[in-house]
Design a protein around this motif. Structure first.
Motif, PDB file in Angstrom:
ATOM      1  N   LEU A 191       0.846  -1.306   0.069  1.00 41.45           N
ATOM      2  CA  LEU A 191       0.035   0.032   0.052  1.00 41.45           C
ATOM      3  C   LEU A 191       0.856   1.330  -0.045  1.00 41.45           C
ATOM      4  CD1 LEU A 191      -2.729  -0.914   2.307  1.00 41.45           C
ATOM      5  CD2 LEU A 191      -2.902  -0.653   0.017  1.00 41.45           C
ATOM      6  N   THR A 203      -6.374  -0.727  -9.116  1.00 41.88           N
ATOM      7  CA  THR A 203      -7.606  -1.704  -8.497  1.00 41.88           C
ATOM      8  C   THR A 203      -6.577  -2.180  -7.679  1.00 41.88           C
ATOM      9  OG1 THR A 203      -8.949  -1.633 -10.496  1.00 41.88           O
ATOM     10  CG2 THR A 203      -8.991  -3.367  -8.980  1.00 41.88           C
ATOM     11  N   ILE A 204      -6.972  -2.312  -6.312  1.00 42.45           N
ATOM     12  CA  ILE A 204      -6.243  -2.753  -5.312  1.00 42.45           C
ATOM     13  C   ILE A 204      -7.015  -4.000  -4.773  1.00 42.45           C
ATOM     14  CG2 ILE A 204      -5.166  -2.656  -3.198  1.00 42.45           C
ATOM     15  CD1 ILE A 204      -4.689   0.233  -3.580  1.00 42.45           C
ATOM     16  N   CYS A 205      -6.533  -5.157  -4.788  1.00 43.07           N
ATOM     17  CA  CYS A 205      -7.259  -6.647  -4.326  1.00 43.07           C
ATOM     18  C   CYS A 205      -6.733  -6.956  -2.996  1.00 43.07           C
ATOM     19  CB  CYS A 205      -7.145  -7.616  -5.429  1.00 43.07           C
ATOM     20  SG  CYS A 205      -7.873  -7.015  -6.780  1.00 43.07           S
ATOM     21  N   LEU A 258     -10.548  -5.941   2.705  1.00 45.26           N
ATOM     22  CA  LEU A 258     -11.115  -4.586   2.732  1.00 45.26           C
ATOM     23  C   LEU A 258     -10.448  -3.973   4.400  1.00 45.26           C
ATOM     24  CD1 LEU A 258     -14.583  -4.329   1.314  1.00 45.26           C
ATOM     25  CD2 LEU A 258     -12.386  -3.376   0.385  1.00 45.26           C
ATOM     26  N   TYR A 280      -7.502  -1.171   4.389  1.00 44.77           N
ATOM     27  CA  TYR A 280      -7.467  -0.079   3.374  1.00 44.77           C
ATOM     28  C   TYR A 280      -7.612   1.310   4.156  1.00 44.77           C
ATOM     29  CZ  TYR A 280      -8.410  -3.759  -0.265  1.00 44.77           C
ATOM     30  OH  TYR A 280      -8.012  -4.739  -1.414  1.00 44.77           O
ATOM     31  N   LYS A 288      -6.493   4.904   2.836  1.00 45.55           N
ATOM     32  CA  LYS A 288      -7.535   5.864   2.130  1.00 45.55           C
ATOM     33  C   LYS A 288      -7.276   7.281   2.651  1.00 45.55           C
ATOM     34  CE  LYS A 288     -11.345   2.741   0.819  1.00 45.55           C
ATOM     35  NZ  LYS A 288     -12.569   2.363   1.296  1.00 45.55           N
ATOM     36  N   VAL A 324      -8.475   5.183  -7.672  1.00 46.96           N
ATOM     37  CA  VAL A 324      -8.299   3.717  -6.998  1.00 46.96           C
ATOM     38  C   VAL A 324      -9.525   3.198  -6.861  1.00 46.96           C
ATOM     39  CG1 VAL A 324      -7.141   2.510  -4.943  1.00 46.96           C
ATOM     40  CG2 VAL A 324      -6.186   4.709  -5.551  1.00 46.96           C
ATOM     41  N   ASP A 325      -9.527   1.875  -7.233  1.00 41.60           N
ATOM     42  CA  ASP A 325     -10.894   1.010  -6.824  1.00 41.60           C
ATOM     43  C   ASP A 325     -10.041  -0.216  -6.075  1.00 41.60           C
ATOM     44  OD1 ASP A 325     -12.593   2.364  -8.721  1.00 41.60           O
ATOM     45  OD2 ASP A 325     -11.737   1.267 -10.447  1.00 41.60           O
ATOM     46  N   PHE A 326     -11.287  -0.549  -5.042  1.00 39.00           N
ATOM     47  CA  PHE A 326     -10.976  -1.913  -4.133  1.00 39.00           C
ATOM     48  C   PHE A 326     -11.790  -2.729  -4.246  1.00 39.00           C
ATOM     49  CE2 PHE A 326     -10.038   2.629  -2.215  1.00 39.00           C
ATOM     50  CZ  PHE A 326      -8.794   2.246  -1.699  1.00 39.00           C
ATOM     51  N   ASP A 350     -12.577  -6.568  -2.638  1.00 40.66           N
ATOM     52  CA  ASP A 350     -12.478  -7.362  -1.239  1.00 40.66           C
ATOM     53  C   ASP A 350     -12.309  -8.873  -1.702  1.00 40.66           C
ATOM     54  OD1 ASP A 350     -12.319  -8.131   1.377  1.00 40.66           O
ATOM     55  OD2 ASP A 350     -14.640  -8.297   1.768  1.00 40.66           O
ATOM     56  N   SER A 403      -6.784 -12.927  -3.755  1.00 43.31           N
ATOM     57  CA  SER A 403      -6.248 -11.694  -4.349  1.00 43.31           C
ATOM     58  C   SER A 403      -5.682 -11.851  -5.625  1.00 43.31           C
ATOM     59  CB  SER A 403      -5.516 -10.813  -3.249  1.00 43.31           C
ATOM     60  OG  SER A 403      -4.608 -11.479  -2.687  1.00 43.31           O
TER      61      SER A 403
END
Length: 340
Positions: free
Chosen positions: A21, A37-39, A42, A45, A49, A60-62, A64, A86
């Motif tokens: 991160l 896109t972070i996998c 959750l 995060y 954020k 950024v997209d997350f 889970d 992930s």
């Protein structure tokens, strides 16, 4: 100016998701076209954020992911039973076109098995190869492949590696007509086994690859070649040996510069030179081995990499995506096959 979309698996590193991160945060600041896109879980995060402004966070997209591929998972087990992990998710995002590349610090065998199964190889490529940049003299870099994706390889496979390595060097380092060499036990034509000699002949008969012949192990870091090609067994040993030597040299320099008062004084005087040398040789900037030959971009970061090193892996994926490396390899392979 379109975004470059990268999927990042944050669950695979040895030091925990916070390292990935931190690398993601730096990447977003340094690469203005990057969309991540972070996998992962959750729950990891929240702090990330809070450290981003609204504009950056919009890039950024997350996702889970309940499952994690561990370092102890066998590749076949991960492939069959970790479909919600992930690692699998970032590869699926590349396959669906929702990401142009993916990065993972996880289990290398599992990553290669999943990527090979999901993405498949490009037409004309029999097996993918792991490839990475290494430092060489005068501040230059050299590409070495294969680093262990395929332990056993035939002459046609070495030929394909040479073509792919040439494309990557040309597209990401902007080297015109990169010099390609085969790793061998000597430079003379009579040296080497049947496999290397056959690959040598295939490359000599291919005008679209700037083939310069054989190089020995010490010439990986000091020779003229921009790309050095070998099988995965030999390449992995060469890579790990070079990493071990680099660690030994750094350790010995640290010890030598602290042994006596005179040595400590000299080290202070030499500090600017030592810093410049370290910046040139810093292993962090060479982190990120690309699994090339697939219908998508997959970059493997070292499991024990620092945040700085992980940043360079993301940057490697970004540059390959920006330069559409798989498409360039496909075009090159097609033209080479037509020549033959």
């Amino acid at each position: 100016m379109s975004d470059v979309k990268i999927a990042l698996d944050i669950m695979g590193g040895d030091h925990g998701p916070h390292v990935l991160l931190s690398a993601a945060e730096k990447s977003l600041k340094q690469l203005p076209k990057l969309h991540l896109t972070i996998c992962g879980h959750l729950s990891e995060y929240a702090h990330f954020k809070n450290g981003l402004d609204a504009k950056t966070l919009s890039r950024v997209d997350f996702v889970d992911c309940d499952e994690v591929v561990t370092m102890n998972d066998k590749p076949t087990t991960a492939l069959r039973k970790k479909k919600q992990s992930s690692m699998r998710k970032v590869i699926d995002l590349v396959q669906s076109g929702d990401a142009q590349a993916c990065v993972s610090s996880g289990n290398t065998g599992a990553l290669m098995a999943m990527a090979f199964y999901v993405l498949k190889t490009l037409p004309g490529i029999s097996r993918p190869a792991l490839i990475s940049w290494l430092p060489k003299g005068q501040g230059k870099k050299v590409l070495l492949l294969d680093l262990g994706a395929s332990v056993n390889c035939d002459a046609e496979g070495l030929f394909q590696y040479a073509v792919m390595g040439s494309v990557l060097a040309e597209q990401c380092s902007h080297i015109h007509s990169p010099k390609v060499a085969l790793l061998n036990v000597g430079e003379e034509d009579i040296k080497g086994n049947t496999l290397v000699k056959h690959a040598d002949q295939l490359l000599r008969d291919c005008p679209s690859v700037n083939y310069i012949g054989y190089v020995e192990g010490d010439q990986i870091f000091s020779g003229d070649a921009d790309v050095v090609v070998t099988d995965g067994f030999t390449g992995n040993i060469a890579l790990k040996s070079s990493e071990g030597i680099a660690k030994l040299v750094i350790s010995e320099i640290k010890q030598a510069t602290t042994e006596t008062l005179f040595a400590r004084i000299l080290s202070k005087l030499a500090l600017p030179l030592l810093k410049k040398l370290y910046q040139r040789m810093n292993p962090d900037q060479y982190n990120g081995a690309s699994l090339i030959g697939l219908r998508g971009i997959v970059v493997k970061s070292h499991g024990n990499a620092s945040a700085e090193a992980c940043y360079y892996a993301i940057k490697q994926a970004y540059e390959e995506a920006e330069n559409a490396v798989p498409d360039k390899i496909k075009t090159k392979i097609e033209s080479v096959l037509m020549e033959h």
